[in-house]
Design an enzyme around this catalytic site. Structure first.
Site, PDB file in Angstrom:
ATOM      1  N   GLU A   1       3.472  -5.371  12.490  1.00 41.69           N
ATOM      2  CA  GLU A   1       2.603  -4.208  12.261  1.00 41.69           C
ATOM      3  C   GLU A   1       1.453  -4.707  11.405  1.00 41.69           C
ATOM      4  O   GLU A   1       1.610  -4.928  10.209  1.00 41.69           O
ATOM      5  CB  GLU A   1       3.374  -3.109  11.514  1.00 41.69           C
TER       6      GLU A   1
ATOM      7  N   CYS B   1      -3.587   1.163   6.736  1.00 48.04           N
ATOM      8  CA  CYS B   1      -3.860   0.428   7.978  1.00 48.04           C
ATOM      9  C   CYS B   1      -4.465   1.330   9.044  1.00 48.04           C
ATOM     10  O   CYS B   1      -5.218   0.879   9.890  1.00 48.04           O
ATOM     11  CB  CYS B   1      -2.567  -0.184   8.485  1.00 48.04           C
TER      12      CYS B   1
ATOM     13  N   GLU C   1       7.500   0.950  15.385  1.00 44.52           N
ATOM     14  CA  GLU C   1       8.398   1.464  14.360  1.00 44.52           C
ATOM     15  C   GLU C   1       8.281   2.991  14.309  1.00 44.52           C
ATOM     16  O   GLU C   1       7.649   3.596  15.152  1.00 44.52           O
ATOM     17  CB  GLU C   1       8.068   0.825  13.002  1.00 44.52           C
TER      18      GLU C   1
ATOM     19  N   ASN D   1       0.804  -1.237   0.000  1.00 43.37           N
ATOM     20  CA  ASN D   1       0.000   0.000   0.000  1.00 43.37           C
ATOM     21  C   ASN D   1       0.832   1.280   0.000  1.00 43.37           C
ATOM     22  O   ASN D   1       0.482   2.234  -0.688  1.00 43.37           O
ATOM     23  CB  ASN D   1      -1.014  -0.017   1.144  1.00 43.37           C
TER      24      ASN D   1
HETATM   25  P1  NAD Z   1      -0.546  -9.511   3.347  1.00 46.96           P
HETATM   26  O1  NAD Z   1      -0.433 -10.012   4.732  1.00 46.96           O
HETATM   27  O2  NAD Z   1      -1.356 -10.270   2.383  1.00 46.96           O
HETATM   28  O3  NAD Z   1       0.895  -9.374   2.673  1.00 46.96           O
HETATM   29  C1  NAD Z   1       1.937  -8.634   3.287  1.00 46.96           C
HETATM   30  C2  NAD Z   1       3.256  -9.218   2.852  1.00 46.96           C
HETATM   31  O4  NAD Z   1       3.321 -10.548   3.356  1.00 46.96           O
HETATM   32  C3  NAD Z   1       3.435  -9.319   1.330  1.00 46.96           C
HETATM   33  O5  NAD Z   1       4.780  -9.064   1.004  1.00 46.96           O
HETATM   34  C4  NAD Z   1       3.096 -10.780   1.062  1.00 46.96           C
HETATM   35  O6  NAD Z   1       3.700 -11.300  -0.084  1.00 46.96           O
HETATM   36  C5  NAD Z   1       3.653 -11.438   2.304  1.00 46.96           C
HETATM   37  N1  NAD Z   1       3.082 -12.755   2.583  1.00 46.96           N
HETATM   38  C6  NAD Z   1       1.877 -13.250   2.206  1.00 46.96           C
HETATM   39  N2  NAD Z   1       1.749 -14.523   2.620  1.00 46.96           N
HETATM   40  C7  NAD Z   1       2.886 -14.826   3.285  1.00 46.96           C
HETATM   41  C8  NAD Z   1       3.351 -15.995   3.952  1.00 46.96           C
HETATM   42  N3  NAD Z   1       2.637 -17.091   4.015  1.00 46.96           N
HETATM   43  N4  NAD Z   1       4.568 -15.945   4.531  1.00 46.96           N
HETATM   44  C9  NAD Z   1       5.322 -14.821   4.505  1.00 46.96           C
HETATM   45  N5  NAD Z   1       4.947 -13.702   3.866  1.00 46.96           N
HETATM   46  C10 NAD Z   1       3.734 -13.705   3.270  1.00 46.96           C
HETATM   47  O7  NAD Z   1      -1.043  -8.015   3.479  1.00 46.96           O
HETATM   48  P2  NAD Z   1      -1.303  -6.994   2.293  1.00 46.96           P
HETATM   49  O8  NAD Z   1      -2.629  -7.283   1.720  1.00 46.96           O
HETATM   50  O9  NAD Z   1      -0.120  -6.941   1.388  1.00 46.96           O
HETATM   51  O10 NAD Z   1      -1.293  -5.601   3.066  1.00 46.96           O
HETATM   52  C11 NAD Z   1      -2.423  -5.093   3.659  1.00 46.96           C
HETATM   53  C12 NAD Z   1      -2.369  -5.328   5.145  1.00 46.96           C
HETATM   54  O11 NAD Z   1      -1.209  -4.702   5.687  1.00 46.96           O
HETATM   55  C13 NAD Z   1      -3.541  -4.697   5.831  1.00 46.96           C
HETATM   56  O12 NAD Z   1      -4.048  -5.562   6.801  1.00 46.96           O
HETATM   57  C14 NAD Z   1      -2.928  -3.460   6.480  1.00 46.96           C
HETATM   58  O13 NAD Z   1      -3.640  -2.992   7.590  1.00 46.96           O
HETATM   59  C15 NAD Z   1      -1.579  -3.938   6.827  1.00 46.96           C
HETATM   60  N6  NAD Z   1      -0.661  -2.809   7.029  1.00 46.96           N
HETATM   61  C16 NAD Z   1      -0.288  -2.509   8.301  1.00 46.96           C
HETATM   62  C17 NAD Z   1       0.554  -1.418   8.537  1.00 46.96           C
HETATM   63  C18 NAD Z   1       0.976  -1.059   9.941  1.00 46.96           C
HETATM   64  O14 NAD Z   1       1.857  -0.227  10.090  1.00 46.96           O
HETATM   65  N7  NAD Z   1       0.386  -1.636  10.960  1.00 46.96           N
HETATM   66  C19 NAD Z   1       1.014  -0.656   7.462  1.00 46.96           C
HETATM   67  C20 NAD Z   1       0.609  -0.999   6.183  1.00 46.96           C
HETATM   68  C21 NAD Z   1      -0.236  -2.086   5.978  1.00 46.96           C
END
Ligand code: NAD
Length: 497
Positions: free
Chosen positions: A263, A297, A475, A166
Site C-alpha cells: 500500500e 496517502c 486491505e 501517519n
Molecule cells: P516510509 O516508506 O519512509 O516508511 C514506512 C515504513 O517503512 C516505516 O516503518 C519505516 O521505518 C519503514 N522502512 C523505511 N525504510 C525501510 C527499509 N529499507 N526496509 C524496510 N522498512 C523500511 O514511509 P513513511 O514516510 O513512513 O509514510 C508515508 C508514506 O506512506 C506515504 O508515501 C504514504 O502515501 C504512504 N501511505 C500509504 C497508505 C496506503 O494505504 N496506501 C497509507 C498510509 C501511508
C-alpha cells in the site's frame, strides 16, 4: 472539551511509559543494540517516551517466536480467533479517549480527528475482521468423472508487517486484524517516528494473545526492515509506506520469493464538474487539505475545477482555508495540528519553495504558521496553489502535507487524461450531479477508490488499494484474507467412480 478529555490532556504524560521494549514471545524485552529512539510531540517539541532501536538480533528472536507459535495458532478454532478480535475491539472502545490522546500527542493530529476518525476506524477494522474470522475461510470442491478435488486455504505462515507513522493505530489494526483472522503469526514493525499508541494498544491486549502470535520490533527501517523481510522463516510481507521503500521491499522479498501486499503513496485527483454542488466540493477540498494535516496517502491534492465555476470555487476554497483554526492539537476546537516530524515539515516547506519557482500562484498559506504555541511545533498554514499545471512537480509528487493544487479544465476527455496522467492511482473524487457523467468518469478513472460527492467516505469492507505505483493487494476488506492464506489442491482419485 469533554471532562474526560480535559482530564486526560492534563495528565498526558501518564499515558506513556518512560521506555518501551520490543514485544517478543508474549514479553516486553530490551533491545539487543542497547540504543533507543525518542518519541517527540511535534506540536511542542517535547519528548514523550523512548523506544528500542531494533536490529537483526531482535528480528531473529521475534521471527523465531512467531515460527514457534504458528503451528498451534494456525489450527485454533476460527471462533476463538473471532473472540480475541472482538475483545480487542471492546478494549479499544473502552479506552477510546486515551488512545485518541496518545495519537494526538505523538503524531500532532487533532484530538477530535483522532477520536472520531482514527480510533473509530481501528475499532471498526477489529470488529469487521472478528466477524470475518468467525465465518472462517472456506475452500472449494471440484467434481471430475473419476476424482474429486478439494482446494484448502491454509494460513501462509509467519508474516512481516511494516507500517508508517501517519495513522498508526489504523495501520496497525488494518494489518493485525486480518492476520489474526486468517491464523498467521506476525512480526510487525511500526514507524520509528510515531508508534506509542500502537505499543500501548499491544500492552492493552497482550494477555489475549498466545505468546509469539503477535511480535513487535521497533526501530529504523533499514536496521529492522531488511532483516525482517529477508528472514528465511518469513513467508509474506505486508507493507504500507512510500514508493521509495516499497521498491526496496520488492527487492528484499525477491530473495526468498515471498509475496507482497504493498500500500504505497498517492497523488489523487478530484474532478469538480459544472453541475457540482460547489459548497460541498469546497468542503471536500478543504477536508482533503487539512485532515491529518494532509499527511494522508489518499489526499485529493490535485483538484481539477471546470472553468465555468473555477473563480467561485477558488474564492470560496481560499476563504475556507484562511478560516482553519491551527493550534494545540489536544484542544477540541483546533481544526489542524502539527506536521508529524521535523523531517516531514522540512519536506513540505521544500515543496512550497518549489511551487513558487514552478510558477503556481500561492493564493493562501504557503508558509510556516507562527505565533505563540505555534513557534514551538511543526505547523504549516493550509495552502492553495492556483494556476497549477499537471506537469509541475507539485502536481506529480506526493507532498504529504496541507497543500492542494487547483487546475482548470473545460473538456471531459482531457481532464480524465490529466487525472490519469500520474504515476499513482490510489484515491479520487468526482463532484457532479450528472449520473451518466459520474459513471463514465468512474469507469475511466485509473485509481483504486473513487468517492462521488463526498471525499474521504472511507468504509471498512470496501477493498482499499492502488493502481500503478500506489501498489497492489487490497486491505480493509476480506480480499486480504486471501493474501494471508495459500491454496492447496488435494485430488482424490476414485477408482470405482
Ligand atoms: P516510509 O516508506 O519512509 O516508511 C514506512 C515504513 O517503512 C516505516 O516503518 C519505516 O521505518 C519503514 N522502512 C523505511 N525504510 C525501510 C527499509 N529499507 N526496509 C524496510 N522498512 C523500511 O514511509 P513513511 O514516510 O513512513 O509514510 C508515508 C508514506 O506512506 C506515504 O508515501 C504514504 O502515501 C504512504 N501511505 C500509504 C497508505 C496506503 O494505504 N496506501 C497509507 C498510509 C501511508
Amino acid at each position: 472539551m469533554t471532562e474526560k478529555l480535559a482530564e486526560i490532556a492534563s495528565q498526558s504524560r501518564n499515558l506513556f511509559l518512560e521506555e518501551y521494549g520490543h514485544f517478543i514471545d508474549g514479553k516486553w524485552v530490551g533491545g539487543a543494540s542497547g540504543k533507543i529512539i525518542t518519541q517527540i510531540n511535534p506540536a511542542t517539541g517535547q519528548s514523550l517516551a523512548n523506544i528500542q532501536a531494533g536490529n537483526a538480533a531482535d528480528v531473529e528472536n521475534a521471527v523465531a517466536a512467531a515460527a514457534r507459535a504458528f503451528p498451534a495458532w494456525s489450527r485454533t478454532h476460527c471462533r476463538q480467533r473471532q473472540a480475541i478480535l472482538t475483545e480487542m475491539a471492546t478494549r479499544l472502545r473502552a479506552r477510546a479517549d486515551d488512545f485518541a490522546m496518545m495519537e494526538s500527542l505523538n503524531n500532532g493530529k487533532t484530538i477530535m480527528e483522532a477520536r472520531h476518525f482514527d480510533i473509530e476506524m481501528a475499532i471498526d477494522l477489529l470488529s469487521y475482521f472478528a466477524a470475518a474470522a468467525g465465518v472462517g475461510i472456506p475452500g472449494e470442491t471440484h467434481d471430475y468423472p473419476d476424482a474429486i478435488g478439494f482446494v484448502h486455504r491454509e494460513p501462509i505462515g509467519v508474516v512481516a508487517q511494516i507500517i508508517p507513522w501517519n495513522v498508526p493505530l489504523i495501520m496497525a489494526t488494518a494489518k493485525l486484524a486480518p492476520a489474526l483472522a486468517a491464523g498467521v503469526t506476525v512480526v510487525l514493525k511500526p514507524a520509528e517516528t510515531v508508534c506509542l499508541a500502537v505499543l500501548e494498544f499491544i500492552r492493552e491486549v497482550a494477555d489475549l494473545l498466545p505468546p509469539g502470535v503477535v511480535n513487535i520490533v521497533t526501530g529504523y527501517g533499514a536496521d529492522v526492515g531488511e532483516a525482517l523481510v529477508t528472514h528465511p522463516l518469513v513467508r509474506k510481507v505486508a507493507f504500507t509506506g512510500s514508493v521509495f521503500t516499497g521498491r526496496k521491499i520488492i527487492e528484499y522479498a525477491s530473495r526468498n520469493i515471498i509475496p507482497q501486499t504493498l500500500e504505497l503513496g498517492g497523488k489523487s485527483a478530484q474532478i469538480v464538474c459544472p453541475t457540482a454542488d460547489i459548497d460541498a466540493a469546497v468542503r471536500g477540498a478543504v477536508e482533503s487539505t487539512i485532515v491529518n494535516k494532509g499527511e494522508i496517502c489518499l489526499a485529493g491534492s490535485r483538484v481539477f475545477v471546470h472553468d465555468a465555476i473555477r473563480e467561485e470555487f477558488v474564492h470560496k476554497f481560499a476563504e475556507a482555508l484562511n478560516r482553519v483554526e491551527l493550534g494545540d492539537p489536544t484542544l477540541p476546537d483546533t481544526q489542524m495540528g502539527a506536521q508529524a516530524s521535523k523531517a516531514q515539515f522540512d519536506k513540505i516547506m521544500g515543496y512550497l519553495d518549489l511551487a513558487a519557482s514552478e510558477g503556481a500562484t500561492v493564493l493562501t498559506g504557503g508558509e510556516r504558521a507562527c505565533g505563540g504555541l505555534l513557534d514551538k511545533g511543526y505547523f504549516i498554514k493550509p495552502t492553495l496553489l492556483d494556476n497549477a499545471r499537471n506537469d509541475m512537480r507539485v502536481a506529480r509528487e506526493e507532498i504529504f502535507g496541507p497543500v492542494t493544487a487547483v487546475i482548470g479544465w473545460s473538456d471531459e476527455a482531457d481532464v480524465m487524461r490529466q487525472a490519469n496522467d500520474s504515476d499513482y492511482g490510489l484515491g479520487g473524487g468526482i463532484w457532479s450531479r450528472d449520473i451518466a457523467q459520474v459513471h463514465r468518469m468512474a469507469r475511466n478513472f485509473q485509481t483504486g477508490t473513487i468517492w462521488v460527492n463526498k471525499y474521504y467516505n472511507l468504509r471498512v469492507g470496501m477493498p482499499l488499494g492502488g493502481f500503478k505505483q500506489s501498489g497492489f493487494g487490497r486491505e480493509f476488506s476480506t480480499d486480504i484474507l486471501r493474501d494471508y492464506t495459500i491454496s492447496k489442491s488435494v485430488i482424490l482419485h476414485m477408482e470405482d467412480a
